[in-house]
Design an enzyme around this catalytic site. Structure first.
Site, short mmCIF file in Angstrom:
data_model
loop_
_atom_site.label_atom_id
_atom_site.label_comp_id
_atom_site.label_asym_id
_atom_site.label_seq_id
_atom_site.Cartn_x
_atom_site.Cartn_y
_atom_site.Cartn_z
N ARG A 34 -4.15 0.82 -9.80
CA ARG A 34 -4.72 1.52 -10.92
C ARG A 34 -4.81 2.95 -10.82
O ARG A 34 -4.71 3.46 -9.57
CB ARG A 34 -6.21 1.04 -11.16
N ASP A 50 1.67 -2.07 -7.26
CA ASP A 50 1.01 -3.21 -7.03
C ASP A 50 1.69 -3.66 -5.83
O ASP A 50 3.12 -3.91 -5.70
CB ASP A 50 1.32 -4.29 -8.02
N TYR A 139 -11.03 -13.62 5.44
CA TYR A 139 -10.46 -11.91 5.82
C TYR A 139 -10.35 -12.05 7.09
O TYR A 139 -9.09 -11.41 7.53
CB TYR A 139 -11.83 -11.24 5.30
#
Ligand code: VAH
Length: 312
Positions: A34, A50, A139
């Site tokens: 972004r 991206d 994670y």
């Protein structure tokens, strides 16, 4: 010339500024999914990217004439527990794309691992550089797989991959999103705004931590190090300190005596924190590339409060 993914993230936003300061603004291409108006996007080249778009990543790196890739885009631990499949696809898919682009273009490569790469069966005190890694979070699975994948690209393709296992990182430029250690950042904001903080991590929960300037310097020192001296490559334990919530509160009270700390424990993030070490051993990083830190808890507190006072 360096291309950085996740440039607007917690590490990226300070890494970019330091890299541009050292190597020249035009030699550091910041990319992120972004575009938000910030020093990162206004002080040098910026492109939307991206990290799941391999073709665009390759094209950007090639057109920029990059010789180095720093892949910082990832979902952190708490978000990854909420959206494990998205975390697998983004954290691993993005990493593979970054490694492939780096292999194809012959880039030196950096991506961070984390103390999250350790699990409940890992020794919690003075956690060794080489030890059992059976993380119980998505994670952590991503970080262990990432460490092994980066080692593979080094052994199989000769790619100069390097990385560190970061502890919790404290910073004031960009608030972190979706981490377990973020309480150690939030506490400073709330100390200034409200004079009190309710911690989602319970008392006596020790975790390794580091102030962001030390973390950014560690990346640069590792990348500048003589590769022939590196026995380890992609998972150097690095840490500056280990503390629990009461200790950071005591440090804050040296500046704000009336500061109050209370608890409302979040079982998900407490569960993640419980699965991680209390204090890791960073001697391999010190011995192999001269890792060092400048900030202890009180120095970090003093700087955080001063910088946040200017910011808020
Ligand atoms: C997290 N800040 O909390 C990150 C980091 C060691 C913690 O990986 O997920």
């Amino acid at each position: 010339r360096i291309i950085v993914t996740g440039a607007l993230g917690q590490i990226g936003s300070e890494l970019i500024m330091k890299l541009r300061d050292i190597y020249g603004a035009d030699n550091v291409l910041a990319t992120d999914i972004r575009l938000t108006d910030s020093l990162v996007t206004t002080s040098g080249p910026f492109e939307l990217l991206d990290v799941m778009d391999a073709d665009r990543m390759h094209a950007l790196a090639k057109d920029f004439g990059a010789d180095t890739m720093m892949h910082m885009a990832a979902l952190l631990s708490a978000t990854a527990e909420e959206k494990p499949l998205l975390a697998w696809n983004l954290n691993m898919g993005g990493l593979v794309n970054a490694l492939e682009t780096s292999r194809e273009l012959g880039l030196q490569f950096f991506t961070p691992s984390s103390i999250g790469a350790f699990g409940p069966s890992t020794p919690k005190q003075n956690t060794p550089q080489d030890t059992l890694q059976r993380p119980t979070t998505m994670y952590g699975v991503n970080k262990v797989a990432g460490e092994l994948l980066c080692d593979y690209y080094f052994h199989k393709f000769g790619l100069d991959t390097r990385g560190v296992r970061f502890p919790g990182l404290v910073s004031y430029v960009t608030p972190p999103g979706g981490g377990t250690t973020d309480y150690a950042v939030d506490i400073y904001y709330k100390a200034l705004e409200e004079g009190k903080y309710t911690s989602y991590i319970e008392q006596d929960t020790f975790m390794d931590m580091m102030y962001m300037p030390d973390a950014v310097q560690a990346i640069i020192d590792l990348m500048e190090a003589d590769g022939s001296k590196l026995e380890h490559r992609n998972a150097f334990n690095v840490t500056a300190m280990s503390f629990e919530p009461e200790q950071i509160a005591a440090s804050i009270r040296k500046h704000i005596p009336s500061f109050e700390l209370s608890y409302d424990v979040d079982p998900v993030r407490q569960g993640i924190a419980n699965s991680w070490p209390d204090a890791i051993d960073a001697s391999a990083a010190k011995n192999e590339w001269g890792f060092k830190t400048l900030y202890d808890l009180d120095a970090m507190t003093e700087d955080m409060l001063a910088k946040l006072t200017q910011k808020v």
